[in-house]
Enzyme design. Sequence first.
Site, PDB file in Angstrom:
ATOM      1  N   GLN A  98       0.806  -1.220   0.000  1.00  0.00           N
ATOM      2  CA  GLN A  98       0.000   0.000   0.000  1.00  0.00           C
ATOM      3  C   GLN A  98       0.833   1.261   0.000  1.00  0.00           C
ATOM      4  O   GLN A  98       2.030   1.250   0.273  1.00  0.00           O
ATOM      5  CB  GLN A  98      -0.929   0.005   1.211  1.00  0.00           C
ATOM      6  CG  GLN A  98      -0.210  -0.234   2.528  1.00  0.00           C
ATOM      7  CD  GLN A  98      -1.193  -0.378   3.685  1.00  0.00           C
ATOM      8  OE1 GLN A  98      -1.352   0.525   4.484  1.00  0.00           O
ATOM      9  NE2 GLN A  98      -1.868  -1.517   3.762  1.00  0.00           N
ATOM     10  N   HIS A 100       0.060   5.672   0.937  1.00  0.00           N
ATOM     11  CA  HIS A 100      -0.921   6.642   1.406  1.00  0.00           C
ATOM     12  C   HIS A 100      -0.686   7.973   0.709  1.00  0.00           C
ATOM     13  O   HIS A 100       0.456   8.353   0.469  1.00  0.00           O
ATOM     14  CB  HIS A 100      -0.830   6.803   2.920  1.00  0.00           C
ATOM     15  CG  HIS A 100      -0.932   5.499   3.637  1.00  0.00           C
ATOM     16  ND1 HIS A 100      -2.051   4.714   3.580  1.00  0.00           N
ATOM     17  CD2 HIS A 100      -0.043   4.814   4.384  1.00  0.00           C
ATOM     18  CE1 HIS A 100      -1.841   3.618   4.279  1.00  0.00           C
ATOM     19  NE2 HIS A 100      -0.629   3.643   4.770  1.00  0.00           N
ATOM     20  N   GLU A 135       2.440   7.378   9.062  1.00  0.00           N
ATOM     21  CA  GLU A 135       2.338   6.477  10.203  1.00  0.00           C
ATOM     22  C   GLU A 135       3.717   6.143  10.767  1.00  0.00           C
ATOM     23  O   GLU A 135       4.700   6.105  10.042  1.00  0.00           O
ATOM     24  CB  GLU A 135       1.554   5.194   9.846  1.00  0.00           C
ATOM     25  CG  GLU A 135       1.734   4.719   8.418  1.00  0.00           C
ATOM     26  CD  GLU A 135       0.746   3.656   7.945  1.00  0.00           C
ATOM     27  OE1 GLU A 135      -0.434   3.689   8.330  1.00  0.00           O
ATOM     28  OE2 GLU A 135       1.167   2.791   7.181  1.00  0.00           O
ATOM     29  N   HIS A 263       4.648   0.353   1.051  1.00  0.00           N
ATOM     30  CA  HIS A 263       5.043  -0.505   2.176  1.00  0.00           C
ATOM     31  C   HIS A 263       4.024  -1.619   2.400  1.00  0.00           C
ATOM     32  O   HIS A 263       2.913  -1.562   1.876  1.00  0.00           O
ATOM     33  CB  HIS A 263       5.190   0.332   3.457  1.00  0.00           C
ATOM     34  CG  HIS A 263       3.931   1.054   3.846  1.00  0.00           C
ATOM     35  ND1 HIS A 263       3.575   2.260   3.285  1.00  0.00           N
ATOM     36  CD2 HIS A 263       2.932   0.740   4.705  1.00  0.00           C
ATOM     37  CE1 HIS A 263       2.424   2.652   3.801  1.00  0.00           C
ATOM     38  NE2 HIS A 263       2.001   1.752   4.659  1.00  0.00           N
ATOM     39  N   ARG A 282      -4.002   0.443  -2.769  1.00  0.00           N
ATOM     40  CA  ARG A 282      -3.392  -0.883  -2.661  1.00  0.00           C
ATOM     41  C   ARG A 282      -2.781  -1.375  -3.964  1.00  0.00           C
ATOM     42  O   ARG A 282      -3.286  -1.089  -5.040  1.00  0.00           O
ATOM     43  CB  ARG A 282      -4.434  -1.884  -2.160  1.00  0.00           C
ATOM     44  CG  ARG A 282      -4.927  -1.541  -0.772  1.00  0.00           C
ATOM     45  CD  ARG A 282      -5.861  -2.612  -0.208  1.00  0.00           C
ATOM     46  NE  ARG A 282      -6.214  -2.272   1.165  1.00  0.00           N
ATOM     47  CZ  ARG A 282      -7.193  -1.450   1.485  1.00  0.00           C
ATOM     48  NH1 ARG A 282      -7.922  -0.904   0.551  1.00  0.00           N
ATOM     49  NH2 ARG A 282      -7.443  -1.170   2.751  1.00  0.00           N
TER      50      ARG A 282
HETATM   51 ZN   LIG Z   1       0.126   1.886   5.713  1.00  0.00          ZN
END
Ligand SMILES: [Zn+2]
Length: 400
Positions: A98, A100, A135, A263, A282
């Site tokens: 994925q 972001h 994240e 990642h 994705r």
């Molecule tokens: Zn992620």
Amino acid sequence: MKKVFGLKGRVQHYAWGGQTYIPKLLGTSSDHRPYAEYWLGAHVNAPALVLTEEGEIPLDAFLKTNAKVYLGETTFNRFGKLPFLFKVLDVHQMLSIQVHPSKIEAEKGFKRENELGIPLTALNRNYKDDNHKPEIMVALGEFWLLHGFLPKEDLFEVLHKNPEFTALTAIFLKDGYKGLYRYVMELPLVESDKILRPLVNKLLPLYAENKLSKSSPDYWAAKAVAEADQADHLDRGIFSIYFFNLLKVNKGEAVFQDAGVPHAYLEGQNIELMANSDNVLRGGLTPKHIDVPELLKHIVFEETKPEILKGSLEGNGIERTYKSPAPDFELSEINLYQNKPFKGKSNSVEIYILMEGEIVVREQETSLVLKKGESFLILAGAEYQISTSSHAVLYKATTP
Ligand SMILES: [Zn+2]
């Protein structure tokens, strides 16, 4: 005003989760369901519950009643609500590859899909909100993940070493990361099968005999195929396993993933803290919605030299902070011993989870006794103390 409250998180039973780690942490009995994530946040899909004298109140509703005071003025002015989502993850089967989006791209994408009239819950919806989702994760034990593209020389070596990939070398040489990745992701499945099938056929018997090492992408490629539902074609996500950095992160070490870095989490348990968003694009290893053109638009096509963060110890010698460039959150670990309490002062809202030991939290007239797996909320403007009679480990989420 009371500023310390017990907090109860919410379990997400995604299929990739393990069955024992989270139930054991929370002190509940395992019921053979997968326990993938434990959420401590105000996300509308599963807000944590604040334990008040009037009963349990969802955290998002609770914060709204006096947002400026509860969040603290700076956080309120900047975000208007709790800007982060705090989680415990138990990754038993690997997660999807994925990436972001950045904040600007998330705003654009969210608006576009709204204008197209795609319902928020539709399976082909990419943007669930208008927020970015950087994240950070801290490993709770040995943790494995894929993180960004391999440096050039390493990727050339991978293409050279695996006879199945040698034809791809010319594409990488000519068109770089983007050309190579686009090529494999847009290959018709019959064509990608021609590359991957001989490789997988060679690996599966070795995997079954336990002869592959976790430090080799061969292990994870074989695992992905062995654990996937039977399908006519192989998942093109297998290419990513070979093209990305394969990282092993040890207990207490952290990794930050910014917008645009592709990642995938492979295996292990971690504490994760992210901006409050659900925007995921994705690229395979999942039965979920995959949108290749949209994915390619958001990947930053450059090499990643992985940085494993050790955190830095604060002056009190108790708190280890993992700094990141994200303005939305800050994660720290607190290692507490007898006779050396932690003294905290909250400028913003804070959420804690106790991973080991037993503690007492005191703030003015409030005193809260907590055991392993329990969580609590501290509102802005509190001066508090956490103490233990033996040894305790806590993780704290707040804003920087
Ligand atoms: Zn992620």
